[in-house]
Design a protein around this motif. Structure first.
Motif, PDB file in Angstrom:
ATOM      1  N   ALA A   1       0.854  -1.186   0.000  1.00  0.00           N
ATOM      2  CA  ALA A   1       0.000   0.000   0.000  1.00  0.00           C
ATOM      3  C   ALA A   1       0.891   1.238   0.000  1.00  0.00           C
ATOM      4  O   ALA A   1       1.834   1.335   0.798  1.00  0.00           O
ATOM      5  CB  ALA A   1      -0.909   0.005   1.225  1.00  0.00           C
ATOM      6  N   VAL A   2       0.612   2.164  -0.904  1.00  0.00           N
ATOM      7  CA  VAL A   2       1.342   3.424  -0.969  1.00  0.00           C
ATOM      8  C   VAL A   2       0.439   4.521  -0.416  1.00  0.00           C
ATOM      9  O   VAL A   2      -0.685   4.714  -0.900  1.00  0.00           O
ATOM     10  CB  VAL A   2       1.766   3.758  -2.410  1.00  0.00           C
ATOM     11  CG1 VAL A   2       2.497   5.102  -2.441  1.00  0.00           C
ATOM     12  CG2 VAL A   2       2.653   2.653  -2.974  1.00  0.00           C
TER      13      VAL A   2
ATOM     14  N   VAL B   1       4.787   7.040   1.833  1.00  0.00           N
ATOM     15  CA  VAL B   1       5.355   5.911   2.558  1.00  0.00           C
ATOM     16  C   VAL B   1       4.727   4.646   1.998  1.00  0.00           C
ATOM     17  O   VAL B   1       3.626   4.679   1.424  1.00  0.00           O
ATOM     18  CB  VAL B   1       5.104   5.982   4.084  1.00  0.00           C
ATOM     19  CG1 VAL B   1       5.856   7.140   4.699  1.00  0.00           C
ATOM     20  CG2 VAL B   1       3.611   6.076   4.388  1.00  0.00           C
ATOM     21  N   ILE B   2       5.418   3.532   2.149  1.00  0.00           N
ATOM     22  CA  ILE B   2       4.913   2.230   1.723  1.00  0.00           C
ATOM     23  C   ILE B   2       4.627   1.404   2.971  1.00  0.00           C
ATOM     24  O   ILE B   2       5.477   1.314   3.868  1.00  0.00           O
ATOM     25  CB  ILE B   2       5.920   1.508   0.822  1.00  0.00           C
ATOM     26  CG1 ILE B   2       6.180   2.334  -0.440  1.00  0.00           C
ATOM     27  CG2 ILE B   2       5.417   0.113   0.442  1.00  0.00           C
ATOM     28  CD1 ILE B   2       7.300   1.786  -1.304  1.00  0.00           C
ATOM     29  N   VAL B   3       3.430   0.826   3.044  1.00  0.00           N
ATOM     30  CA  VAL B   3       3.056   0.035   4.214  1.00  0.00           C
ATOM     31  C   VAL B   3       2.531  -1.328   3.781  1.00  0.00           C
ATOM     32  O   VAL B   3       2.115  -1.527   2.631  1.00  0.00           O
ATOM     33  CB  VAL B   3       1.990   0.754   5.083  1.00  0.00           C
ATOM     34  CG1 VAL B   3       2.472   2.135   5.505  1.00  0.00           C
ATOM     35  CG2 VAL B   3       0.654   0.863   4.350  1.00  0.00           C
ATOM     36  N   ASN B   4       2.541  -2.267   4.716  1.00  0.00           N
ATOM     37  CA  ASN B   4       1.951  -3.584   4.504  1.00  0.00           C
ATOM     38  C   ASN B   4       0.434  -3.446   4.619  1.00  0.00           C
ATOM     39  O   ASN B   4      -0.071  -3.059   5.668  1.00  0.00           O
ATOM     40  CB  ASN B   4       2.473  -4.554   5.564  1.00  0.00           C
ATOM     41  CG  ASN B   4       1.986  -5.971   5.367  1.00  0.00           C
ATOM     42  OD1 ASN B   4       0.841  -6.210   4.982  1.00  0.00           O
ATOM     43  ND2 ASN B   4       2.838  -6.938   5.651  1.00  0.00           N
ATOM     44  N   PRO B   5      -0.339  -3.755   3.569  1.00  0.00           N
ATOM     45  CA  PRO B   5      -1.786  -3.529   3.625  1.00  0.00           C
ATOM     46  C   PRO B   5      -2.519  -4.436   4.607  1.00  0.00           C
ATOM     47  O   PRO B   5      -3.645  -4.139   4.987  1.00  0.00           O
ATOM     48  CB  PRO B   5      -2.246  -3.792   2.185  1.00  0.00           C
ATOM     49  CG  PRO B   5      -1.200  -4.687   1.612  1.00  0.00           C
ATOM     50  CD  PRO B   5       0.085  -4.276   2.261  1.00  0.00           C
ATOM     51  N   GLU B   6      -1.887  -5.541   5.027  1.00  0.00           N
ATOM     52  CA  GLU B   6      -2.550  -6.455   5.960  1.00  0.00           C
ATOM     53  C   GLU B   6      -2.286  -6.098   7.418  1.00  0.00           C
ATOM     54  O   GLU B   6      -3.040  -6.512   8.294  1.00  0.00           O
ATOM     55  CB  GLU B   6      -2.105  -7.891   5.689  1.00  0.00           C
ATOM     56  CG  GLU B   6      -2.549  -8.415   4.327  1.00  0.00           C
ATOM     57  CD  GLU B   6      -2.172  -9.873   4.141  1.00  0.00           C
ATOM     58  OE1 GLU B   6      -1.499 -10.436   5.026  1.00  0.00           O
ATOM     59  OE2 GLU B   6      -2.554 -10.450   3.104  1.00  0.00           O
ATOM     60  N   THR B   7      -1.210  -5.351   7.676  1.00  0.00           N
ATOM     61  CA  THR B   7      -0.871  -4.993   9.059  1.00  0.00           C
ATOM     62  C   THR B   7      -0.808  -3.497   9.295  1.00  0.00           C
ATOM     63  O   THR B   7      -0.921  -3.039  10.427  1.00  0.00           O
ATOM     64  CB  THR B   7       0.484  -5.593   9.459  1.00  0.00           C
ATOM     65  OG1 THR B   7       1.528  -4.991   8.662  1.00  0.00           O
ATOM     66  CG2 THR B   7       0.496  -7.098   9.249  1.00  0.00           C
ATOM     67  N   GLY B   8      -0.582  -2.719   8.250  1.00  0.00           N
ATOM     68  CA  GLY B   8      -0.399  -1.281   8.397  1.00  0.00           C
ATOM     69  C   GLY B   8       1.013  -0.880   8.746  1.00  0.00           C
ATOM     70  O   GLY B   8       1.309   0.311   8.864  1.00  0.00           O
ATOM     71  N   ALA B   9       1.923  -1.856   8.915  1.00  0.00           N
ATOM     72  CA  ALA B   9       3.298  -1.554   9.301  1.00  0.00           C
ATOM     73  C   ALA B   9       4.044  -0.900   8.145  1.00  0.00           C
ATOM     74  O   ALA B   9       3.856  -1.251   6.970  1.00  0.00           O
ATOM     75  CB  ALA B   9       4.015  -2.828   9.721  1.00  0.00           C
ATOM     76  N   VAL B  10       4.905   0.060   8.477  1.00  0.00           N
ATOM     77  CA  VAL B  10       5.694   0.751   7.459  1.00  0.00           C
ATOM     78  C   VAL B  10       6.734  -0.195   6.881  1.00  0.00           C
ATOM     79  O   VAL B  10       7.479  -0.862   7.602  1.00  0.00           O
ATOM     80  CB  VAL B  10       6.363   2.002   8.047  1.00  0.00           C
ATOM     81  CG1 VAL B  10       7.279   2.657   7.018  1.00  0.00           C
ATOM     82  CG2 VAL B  10       5.324   2.995   8.527  1.00  0.00           C
TER      83      VAL B  10
END
Length: 301
Positions: free
Chosen positions: A256-257, A282-291
């Motif tokens: 996720a961007v 920023v780019i994040v993991n779409p399943e966790t929201g972590a950067v």
């Protein structure tokens, strides 16, 4: 609440492009009562009506800040939502009014979401891959998400994602949620986390997010994702990218961007970060929201 109201109207009157979906609001924003009266609501229409459709079937109020999404399983099914400013005996109360269409936007029917008596603004709509619709909103400073399994005809009660509260001595106001959904039940929402101190002056305003993997039933703990970088000037000093506004999110390739605006030198007594001059991501993991990576500088004025 005073500072937040001032912020919202400042954000509307500042140089900012507001995109209105003509199929949703039609000519109701034309201005004068006479102009609005000349464009009656079209809630049941034949196939000849293909553009500039006024769907204000409930009548009354003023409309702004809309969102719209298409069901990937049924392309003729659209769900839209818009803020309605309705005048009541106690003043102007903003609420979100969702609508749905099953003929590609030719005809529309209003549906209801229960936000109680508190103001509800900033709608953001998305479908997941299985055709479930999700609607994020700011409900008096709290981020909430509703879901619809029937194409927008009915909506579940709002689920709290991130609570906010403003008092005379400050507090938090979670603003401008942006929602995206991917596979069955995977939902990500981002927002601006405004923190106010004494005299309702802005202390910090980073971007935060939260994720759900069970169809918006439960959510991960909110986390700050806007990060720090040498090209950012923190609200309280340092290099935190925490004078943000106007976030957006999109998912592609399993990532996720999230994009947002930031400022380098907001006035010390400001109640909102409106002097933005940088565009970041920023780019994040779409399943966790972590950067995963970032922040990155897209552009600077």
């Amino acid at each position: 609440m005073t500072a937040v109201v001032r912020r919202r109207w400042r954000s509307v009157t500042a140089p900012r492009v507001l995109v209105f979906v003509t199929a949703l609001v039609g000519l109701t924003l034309a201005g004068s009562p006479a102009a609005r009266a000349s464009a009656p609501a079209v809630c049941t229409a034949g196939p000849g009506v293909v553009s500039n459709v006024n769907t204000s079937c409930a009548g009354g109020g003023q409309y702004f800040e809309d969102s719209i999404a298409v069901n990937p399983l049924i392309p003729a099914n659209l769900v839209a939502a818009v803020i309605v400013l309705s005048r009541t005996s106690t003043g102007v109360v903003p609420q979100i009014q969702p609508r749905f269409s099953f003929d590609g936007g030719v005809t529309w029917i209003s549906s209801q979401v229960d936000y109680g008596t508190q103001p509800a603004v900033d709608p953001s709509i998305a479908f997941d891959a299985e055709g479930t619709a999700y609607l994020a909103a700011t409900n008096n400073g709290t981020i909430v998400v509703d879901r619809s399994a029937d194409g927008g005809v009915s909506w579940s009660p709002p689920v709290v994602v991130a609570a906010g509260h403003l008092g005379r001595r400050g507090g938090t106001f979670n603003d401008h949620p942006q929602l995206t959904a991917t596979s069955d039940g995977d939902v990500l929402v981002t927002w601006i986390h405004d923190v106010f101190g004494a005299a309702q002056k802005l202390v910090t305003a980073p971007v935060q997010d939260a994720a759900s993997v069970d169809g918006a039933t439960t959510w991960s703990t909110a986390r700050t994702i806007s990060g720090t970088a040498a090209f950012c000037t923190g609200r309280q000093g340092g290099h935190a990218c925490d004078q943000t506004f106007g976030n957006a999110v999109a998912v592609a390739g399993g990532r996720a961007v999230v994009t947002f605006q930031d400022t380098y030198d907001e006035a010390a007594n400001a109640n909102a970060a409106l002097g933005r001059d940088k565009y970041l991501s920023v780019i994040v993991n779409p399943e966790t929201g972590a950067v995963v990576a970032g922040p990155f500088l897209i552009g600077q004025a």
